[in-house]
Design a protein around this motif. Sequence first.
Motif, PDB file in Angstrom:
ATOM      1  N   MET A 162       0.705  -1.286  -0.117  1.00 26.04           N
ATOM      2  CA  MET A 162      -0.308   0.073   0.209  1.00 26.04           C
ATOM      3  C   MET A 162       0.347   1.161  -0.200  1.00 26.04           C
ATOM      4  O   MET A 162       1.579   1.238   0.619  1.00 26.04           O
ATOM      5  N   THR A 163       0.590   2.287  -0.965  1.00 25.23           N
ATOM      6  CA  THR A 163       1.775   3.070  -0.895  1.00 25.23           C
ATOM      7  C   THR A 163       0.402   4.403  -0.822  1.00 25.23           C
ATOM      8  O   THR A 163      -0.372   4.969  -1.155  1.00 25.23           O
ATOM      9  N   VAL A 164       0.894   5.443  -0.128  1.00 16.63           N
ATOM     10  CA  VAL A 164       0.262   5.875   0.338  1.00 16.63           C
ATOM     11  C   VAL A 164       0.810   7.377  -0.304  1.00 16.63           C
ATOM     12  O   VAL A 164       1.683   7.972   0.005  1.00 16.63           O
ATOM     13  N   ALA A 165      -0.360   8.523  -1.205  1.00 13.19           N
ATOM     14  CA  ALA A 165      -0.136   9.654  -1.347  1.00 13.19           C
ATOM     15  C   ALA A 165      -0.551  10.542  -0.290  1.00 13.19           C
ATOM     16  O   ALA A 165      -1.507  11.318  -0.077  1.00 13.19           O
ATOM     17  N   VAL A 166       0.650  11.034  -0.008  1.00 15.40           N
ATOM     18  CA  VAL A 166       0.806  13.161   0.371  1.00 15.40           C
ATOM     19  C   VAL A 166       0.986  13.849  -0.133  1.00 15.40           C
ATOM     20  O   VAL A 166       1.997  13.790  -0.628  1.00 15.40           O
ATOM     21  N   ALA A 167       0.474  15.255  -0.012  1.00 21.15           N
ATOM     22  CA  ALA A 167       0.119  16.521  -0.625  1.00 21.15           C
ATOM     23  C   ALA A 167       0.459  17.543   0.566  1.00 21.15           C
ATOM     24  O   ALA A 167      -0.595  16.902   1.088  1.00 21.15           O
ATOM     25  N   VAL A 168       1.369  17.889   0.424  1.00 15.39           N
ATOM     26  CA  VAL A 168       1.422  19.238   1.251  1.00 15.39           C
ATOM     27  C   VAL A 168       1.808  21.072   0.853  1.00 15.39           C
ATOM     28  O   VAL A 168       2.443  21.020  -0.334  1.00 15.39           O
ATOM     29  N   LEU A 169       0.305  21.215   1.528  1.00 17.00           N
ATOM     30  CA  LEU A 169       0.205  22.645   0.724  1.00 17.00           C
ATOM     31  C   LEU A 169       0.362  23.632   0.854  1.00 17.00           C
ATOM     32  O   LEU A 169       0.307  24.270   2.222  1.00 17.00           O
ATOM     33  N   VAL A 228       0.320   7.436  10.708  1.00 15.41           N
ATOM     34  CA  VAL A 228       1.687   6.766  10.486  1.00 15.41           C
ATOM     35  C   VAL A 228       0.799   5.096  10.849  1.00 15.41           C
ATOM     36  O   VAL A 228       0.256   4.006  10.832  1.00 15.41           O
ATOM     37  N   ARG A 229       0.265   5.300  12.341  1.00 19.52           N
ATOM     38  CA  ARG A 229      -0.358   4.511  13.502  1.00 19.52           C
ATOM     39  C   ARG A 229      -1.381   4.178  12.441  1.00 19.52           C
ATOM     40  O   ARG A 229      -1.891   2.318  12.055  1.00 19.52           O
ATOM     41  N   ARG A 230      -2.667   5.053  12.246  1.00 21.04           N
ATOM     42  CA  ARG A 230      -3.622   4.621  11.435  1.00 21.04           C
ATOM     43  C   ARG A 230      -3.094   3.778  10.169  1.00 21.04           C
ATOM     44  O   ARG A 230      -3.921   2.730   9.573  1.00 21.04           O
ATOM     45  N   ASP A 231      -2.696   4.089   9.352  1.00 27.89           N
ATOM     46  CA  ASP A 231      -2.037   3.557   8.121  1.00 27.89           C
ATOM     47  C   ASP A 231      -1.622   2.385   8.431  1.00 27.89           C
ATOM     48  O   ASP A 231      -1.834   1.499   7.708  1.00 27.89           O
ATOM     49  N   LEU A 232      -0.244   2.007   9.422  1.00 26.58           N
ATOM     50  CA  LEU A 232       0.333   1.065   9.178  1.00 26.58           C
ATOM     51  C   LEU A 232       0.623   0.801  10.273  1.00 26.58           C
ATOM     52  O   LEU A 232       1.440  -1.087  10.753  1.00 26.58           O
ATOM     53  N   GLY A 233       0.176   0.964  11.394  1.00 26.08           N
ATOM     54  CA  GLY A 233      -0.042   0.106  12.123  1.00 26.08           C
ATOM     55  C   GLY A 233       0.981   0.651  14.044  1.00 26.08           C
ATOM     56  O   GLY A 233       1.981   0.964  13.807  1.00 26.08           O
ATOM     57  N   ALA A 234       0.769  -0.232  14.876  1.00 30.72           N
ATOM     58  CA  ALA A 234       1.153   0.966  16.499  1.00 30.72           C
ATOM     59  C   ALA A 234       3.041   0.711  15.849  1.00 30.72           C
ATOM     60  O   ALA A 234       3.398   0.646  16.669  1.00 30.72           O
ATOM     61  N   ASP A 235       3.086  -1.016  15.925  1.00 30.87           N
ATOM     62  CA  ASP A 235       4.996  -1.315  15.641  1.00 30.87           C
ATOM     63  C   ASP A 235       5.637  -0.163  14.950  1.00 30.87           C
ATOM     64  O   ASP A 235       7.055   0.691  15.113  1.00 30.87           O
ATOM     65  N   GLY A 246       7.727  15.174   5.602  1.00 27.82           N
ATOM     66  CA  GLY A 246       8.242  14.462   5.714  1.00 27.82           C
ATOM     67  C   GLY A 246       9.707  13.869   6.034  1.00 27.82           C
ATOM     68  O   GLY A 246       9.658  12.836   5.773  1.00 27.82           O
ATOM     69  N   GLN A 247       9.501  14.339   7.432  1.00 29.83           N
ATOM     70  CA  GLN A 247      10.469  14.294   8.241  1.00 29.83           C
ATOM     71  C   GLN A 247       9.757  12.311   8.937  1.00 29.83           C
ATOM     72  O   GLN A 247      10.052  11.459   9.278  1.00 29.83           O
ATOM     73  N   VAL A 248       8.320  13.096   9.297  1.00 31.70           N
ATOM     74  CA  VAL A 248       7.890  11.422   9.421  1.00 31.70           C
ATOM     75  C   VAL A 248       7.687  10.633   8.936  1.00 31.70           C
ATOM     76  O   VAL A 248       7.652   9.106   8.976  1.00 31.70           O
ATOM     77  N   PHE A 249       6.903  11.183   7.641  1.00 33.98           N
ATOM     78  CA  PHE A 249       5.991  10.201   6.831  1.00 33.98           C
ATOM     79  C   PHE A 249       7.759   9.543   6.695  1.00 33.98           C
ATOM     80  O   PHE A 249       8.100   8.026   5.767  1.00 33.98           O
ATOM     81  N   GLY A 250       8.867  10.394   5.715  1.00 38.99           N
ATOM     82  CA  GLY A 250       9.798   9.840   5.152  1.00 38.99           C
ATOM     83  C   GLY A 250      10.100   8.738   5.733  1.00 38.99           C
ATOM     84  O   GLY A 250      11.147   7.960   5.514  1.00 38.99           O
ATOM     85  N   THR A 251      10.543   8.908   7.685  1.00 35.19           N
ATOM     86  CA  THR A 251      11.314   8.219   8.786  1.00 35.19           C
ATOM     87  C   THR A 251      10.043   6.788   8.544  1.00 35.19           C
ATOM     88  O   THR A 251      10.794   5.842   8.585  1.00 35.19           O
ATOM     89  N   HIS A 284       6.053   3.168   1.652  1.00 36.67           N
ATOM     90  CA  HIS A 284       4.972   3.793   2.010  1.00 36.67           C
ATOM     91  C   HIS A 284       3.924   4.420   1.518  1.00 36.67           C
ATOM     92  O   HIS A 284       2.825   4.934   1.177  1.00 36.67           O
ATOM     93  N   TYR A 285       5.290   5.321   1.660  1.00 36.79           N
ATOM     94  CA  TYR A 285       4.175   7.312   1.874  1.00 36.79           C
ATOM     95  C   TYR A 285       5.257   8.063   0.370  1.00 36.79           C
ATOM     96  O   TYR A 285       6.362   7.680   0.339  1.00 36.79           O
ATOM     97  N   GLU A 286       4.327   8.585  -1.132  1.00 39.27           N
ATOM     98  CA  GLU A 286       5.797   9.316  -1.370  1.00 39.27           C
ATOM     99  C   GLU A 286       4.395  10.788  -1.113  1.00 39.27           C
ATOM    100  O   GLU A 286       2.927  11.139  -1.234  1.00 39.27           O
ATOM    101  N   LEU A 287       5.226  11.582  -1.552  1.00 40.14           N
ATOM    102  CA  LEU A 287       5.626  12.954  -0.451  1.00 40.14           C
ATOM    103  C   LEU A 287       5.238  14.231  -1.768  1.00 40.14           C
ATOM    104  O   LEU A 287       6.457  13.405  -2.750  1.00 40.14           O
ATOM    105  N   ARG A 288       4.587  14.381  -1.755  1.00 38.13           N
ATOM    106  CA  ARG A 288       4.838  16.088  -2.832  1.00 38.13           C
ATOM    107  C   ARG A 288       4.521  17.181  -2.048  1.00 38.13           C
ATOM    108  O   ARG A 288       3.250  17.841  -1.634  1.00 38.13           O
ATOM    109  N   ILE A 289       4.827  18.097  -2.635  1.00 33.45           N
ATOM    110  CA  ILE A 289       5.024  19.649  -1.592  1.00 33.45           C
ATOM    111  C   ILE A 289       4.031  20.456  -2.495  1.00 33.45           C
ATOM    112  O   ILE A 289       4.336  20.270  -4.224  1.00 33.45           O
TER     113      ILE A 289
END
Length: 321
Positions: A1-8, A173-180, A22-27, A36-41
């Motif tokens: 699963m890849t989550v596309a994240v757009a930051v306005l 991240v927890r919602r998307d990918l779980g507690a671990d 970017g810091q949290v999802f990239g980590t 799991h995450y694809e980010l775009r500004i």
Amino acid sequence: MTVAVAVLALDGVVPFELSLPGQVFGTANQAAGRPHYELRICAPGRAADTSPEHGAFRLRTPYDLDGLEGADTVVIPAHAHFLAQPPPAAVEALRRAAADGARLASVCVGAFTLAATGLLDGRRATTHWQYADELARRYPRIDVDPTVLFVDHGTLITSAGVAAGLDLCLHLVRRDLGADLAAATARRTVMPLQRDGGQAQFIERPPAPADPTALQPVLHWMEAHLDRPLTLADIAARANVSMRTLNRHFREQTGTTPLQWLLRARIHQAQQLLETTELPVTHIADRTGFGSPTTLRHHFTRHTGTSPHAYRTAFRRRHDS
């Protein structure tokens, strides 16, 4: 699963809050070992100036507002001109993203931009406590709660100021990918234990602050003994302080009471067990200290808005799709 994240990124965007996703999802990508995450500004005209108060620079990005199209999550950071009406094109882009099923999340006074879409009308929301009254005055149809870190309605999430954006992103991240994986992301970003959305925005500090790590041994001990029927007296004895002093230290250092912290830790552990094991609810109730499935269901539903069974089913459906 890849989550596309757009930051306005609107003109005057606050650099720190722009970089939080970017810091949290990239980590999280690094912790998982795969993207799991694809980010775009995304910025109107593919460029924006950051807020001069926080160190101005010119931002250039490959993505215009049409970069919001197809995003699974849209993050709306704070910007310096939040008391002015946001650009109509940005408002419409956010409305289209929501209509297409995107999850919209505001950080700090980014709530003003999200409020301008009308999507928060009739809902509870939060923002930085300093501007909560102004948000409520401008948008009287929103139930503004200035006391919490974030409010999650599923597809609409608002968070308090600055550091609460970290809590929000870790929550996603927890919602998307779980507690671990959320825990692994927190460790890699050297963040403290995840704060719950209902935790207080502002934590009172004594005139001469105590060692901020003073409670850590007690917190670790509580986490290691969640299955026990711990009382306030038990916790105070472990900390070697009076119950009154214990309550004061918890308020100062965590923003909540010992028993409320314990309840949230038990619920978090229940979530992790529901996500990662096949244990029946009866066993989970025992291992988390709730004692009975009825008590577990009561507190779990009140805290998360869903039952343990529905939570487990929804989590697996997300990760099997």
